[in-house]
Scaffold this motif. Sequence first.
Motif, short mmCIF file in Angstrom:
data_model
loop_
_atom_site.label_atom_id
_atom_site.label_comp_id
_atom_site.label_asym_id
_atom_site.label_seq_id
_atom_site.Cartn_x
_atom_site.Cartn_y
_atom_site.Cartn_z
N PRO A 385 47.39 32.31 64.09
CA PRO A 385 46.08 32.56 63.48
C PRO A 385 45.74 34.04 63.46
CG PRO A 385 45.96 30.68 64.98
CD PRO A 385 47.33 31.29 65.16
N THR A 386 45.48 34.57 62.26
CA THR A 386 45.22 36.00 62.08
C THR A 386 44.05 36.20 61.13
OG1 THR A 386 47.59 36.48 62.36
CG2 THR A 386 46.21 38.21 61.37
N PHE A 387 43.06 36.97 61.55
CA PHE A 387 41.96 37.35 60.67
C PHE A 387 42.36 38.59 59.90
CE2 PHE A 387 39.37 35.26 64.12
CZ PHE A 387 38.88 34.22 63.33
N ILE A 388 42.52 38.47 58.59
CA ILE A 388 42.70 39.63 57.72
C ILE A 388 41.30 40.09 57.33
CG2 ILE A 388 43.60 40.48 55.52
CD1 ILE A 388 45.76 39.94 57.59
N THR A 389 40.96 41.33 57.63
CA THR A 389 39.58 41.80 57.51
C THR A 389 39.45 42.96 56.52
OG1 THR A 389 39.78 43.43 59.29
CG2 THR A 389 39.26 41.18 59.95
N ASP A 390 38.19 43.25 56.19
CA ASP A 390 37.81 44.48 55.48
C ASP A 390 38.50 44.60 54.12
OD1 ASP A 390 36.47 44.83 57.84
OD2 ASP A 390 37.80 46.37 58.61
N TYR A 391 38.21 43.64 53.26
CA TYR A 391 38.80 43.61 51.92
C TYR A 391 38.20 44.68 51.01
CZ TYR A 391 41.21 39.12 52.64
OH TYR A 391 42.05 38.14 53.08
N PRO A 392 38.99 45.22 50.08
CA PRO A 392 38.41 46.15 49.09
C PRO A 392 37.29 45.49 48.30
CG PRO A 392 40.80 46.26 49.07
CD PRO A 392 40.45 45.12 49.96
N VAL A 393 36.30 46.29 47.90
CA VAL A 393 35.10 45.77 47.27
C VAL A 393 35.41 45.03 45.98
CG1 VAL A 393 34.57 47.89 45.99
CG2 VAL A 393 32.70 46.35 46.70
N GLU A 394 36.46 45.43 45.25
CA GLU A 394 36.79 44.79 43.98
C GLU A 394 37.23 43.33 44.16
OE1 GLU A 394 37.27 49.15 43.66
OE2 GLU A 394 38.10 47.63 45.05
N MET A 395 37.65 42.97 45.37
CA MET A 395 38.13 41.62 45.63
C MET A 395 37.02 40.69 46.10
SD MET A 395 41.71 42.41 47.63
CE MET A 395 42.21 40.70 47.62
N SER A 396 35.82 41.20 46.31
CA SER A 396 34.79 40.42 47.01
C SER A 396 33.41 40.63 46.39
CB SER A 396 34.77 40.83 48.49
OG SER A 396 36.08 40.83 49.04
N PRO A 397 33.17 40.00 45.23
CA PRO A 397 31.91 40.26 44.51
C PRO A 397 30.66 39.71 45.17
CG PRO A 397 33.21 38.58 43.39
CD PRO A 397 34.08 39.15 44.46
N LEU A 398 30.78 38.91 46.22
CA LEU A 398 29.60 38.35 46.88
C LEU A 398 29.44 38.88 48.31
CD1 LEU A 398 30.03 34.65 45.72
CD2 LEU A 398 28.37 36.28 44.85
N THR A 399 30.17 39.94 48.65
CA THR A 399 30.24 40.39 50.04
C THR A 399 29.55 41.74 50.24
OG1 THR A 399 32.42 39.35 50.07
CG2 THR A 399 31.85 40.72 51.95
N LYS A 400 28.90 41.87 51.39
CA LYS A 400 28.23 43.13 51.74
C LYS A 400 29.28 44.24 51.93
CE LYS A 400 24.72 42.90 54.60
NZ LYS A 400 23.59 43.45 53.81
N ARG A 401 28.93 45.43 51.43
CA ARG A 401 29.83 46.57 51.63
C ARG A 401 29.96 46.88 53.13
NH1 ARG A 401 30.84 49.51 46.79
NH2 ARG A 401 29.55 48.72 45.07
N HIS A 402 31.12 47.40 53.50
CA HIS A 402 31.40 47.69 54.90
C HIS A 402 30.45 48.78 55.40
CE1 HIS A 402 33.62 48.61 58.57
NE2 HIS A 402 34.30 47.50 58.37
N ARG A 403 29.94 48.60 56.59
CA ARG A 403 28.93 49.52 57.13
C ARG A 403 29.47 50.93 57.34
NH1 ARG A 403 27.96 45.73 62.24
NH2 ARG A 403 28.54 44.25 60.60
N SER A 404 30.81 51.08 57.45
CA SER A 404 31.36 52.41 57.68
C SER A 404 32.24 52.91 56.54
CB SER A 404 32.17 52.43 58.99
OG SER A 404 33.26 51.53 58.92
N ASN A 405 32.51 52.07 55.52
CA ASN A 405 33.33 52.48 54.38
C ASN A 405 32.90 51.70 53.15
OD1 ASN A 405 35.27 53.05 52.46
ND2 ASN A 405 37.01 52.84 53.85
N PRO A 406 32.16 52.32 52.23
CA PRO A 406 31.62 51.60 51.07
C PRO A 406 32.68 51.13 50.08
CG PRO A 406 31.18 53.96 50.90
CD PRO A 406 31.72 53.72 52.27
N GLU A 407 33.92 51.56 50.25
CA GLU A 407 35.01 51.08 49.38
C GLU A 407 35.52 49.71 49.84
OE1 GLU A 407 36.07 52.73 46.61
OE2 GLU A 407 34.33 53.98 47.09
N LEU A 408 35.11 49.31 51.04
CA LEU A 408 35.56 48.04 51.61
C LEU A 408 34.36 47.10 51.77
CD1 LEU A 408 37.91 49.42 54.42
CD2 LEU A 408 38.53 48.77 52.07
#
Length: 505
Positions: A385-408
Amino acid sequence: MSNMELNEMELNRREALGKLRELGIEPYPAALYPVNATAQQIKDEYDPEKGNLADVVIAGRIMSRRIMGAAAFIELQDETGRIQVYVKRDEICPGEDKTMYNTVFKKLLDIGDIIGIKGYAFITQTGQLSVHAKELTLLSKSLRVLPIVKEKDGEVYDAFSDPELKYRQRYVDLIVNPQVRETFIKRSRIIATMREYFNEAGCLEVETPILQSIPGGATARPFITHHNALDIPLYLRIANELYLKRLIVGGYNGVYEFAKDFRNEGMDKTHNPEFTCMEIYVAYKDYIWMMEFVENMLEKIALKLHGKTQVQIGDNTVDFKPPFRRLPMLEAIKEYAGVDIAGMDEEQLRETCKKLHVETDPSFGKGKLIDAIFGEYCEDKLIQPTFITDYPVEMSPLTKRHRSNPELTERFELFVCGKELANAYSELNDPIDQYERFQDQLRLKDNGDDEAMFIDMDFVRALEYGMPPTSGMGMGIDRLTMFMTNSPTIQDVLFFPQMRPKNNA
């Protein structure tokens, strides 16, 4: 069905049906049958020293029988398993008339018939727990012949194992293969365990529409139908996300739903066009909190089903003991594909795909190009079991931008044995940002991407009223059941998987 279409054994059973009625025996009686025990209960509770279970009423299907003159043994199967029944002519026919035994039991009953037995539990001279029949009642005559599955020294012979037959005739599969029934019992326990876990966390189970005017909440191709009275097209839902988040806007702190979703896409060993997905949304939480929430839930399910956190999945022993590995997506691509794609634009990504021999389509934007690289080089490496995290913004149209990197974005997907099991976000609650990302999806659709997301303006309006910080997670129940029962295909965990119709089905 005409007699021309019946084989000899089926014709014989229909003849037996007529003879039963001639004898005044209704082969499909409507009366209540007072069952008070099951095969497993008798096995668990009978104590020969106490002589208990002296008034047993059991019902089930005849799976085998051995007739020895004036006595016989039946193997009776009910929902809980099989038990032997001893039938003696003079016990079930105490008077002069022996028709019930000599004619009905010996000649007109068949393997597959459903009968009721009234009698008492006892141990035979060979030490076999059995039910001694004092009364036998035919409850349902079987007109088709069951496949006979034989077992000897732990080996199974003549199993009903052809997938084409198993999935089309699941009712036969369930009768003759007890391990199949166990798979679906475990599926039910998985759902019950999840429901208990969510309820204890203070979440409310809800229901949302299956027929939707806009198929939102995921990137997928929908099924479309038409509502005659309203004269409008409607879609079978591809996800229930946007409706559940409307309920968070409305003031609920936690909601979840076990939803039937429909996606008009390809079918394979892990995908069915109709599937069950659980989605949960919890206010004032983020995706980091949700990781721990998911870890603890999966540990609970593994312990409930197996008594331990280690689960055999194919050739792998997978351990659901928290914590699971957390690996950012771009780091995963760097680790497994050997390239650093951070900061690349669409053309650079397309060129990288060519160098990596990753198949793409001209309609792919940045998100799908990155996903293609990840799918080709990373997914099959993620066994534990592995959590793949912090997807690029283009892949996630319903997700909040990362608090430390707006590209993710603040998103994770949980992978097990190379397959996605869960998808979760810190939910996007900025209505202006959401509208702009919907517009980006619309541009992808105009470029030929038929899986791009539709724009749901009512959902944007809901966000404009204010949605609290929220974490959401979706998990496929079918795939989870595959993992927890070590089933190789999704068809093995669906009672009635989708099949191409046959003319004589």
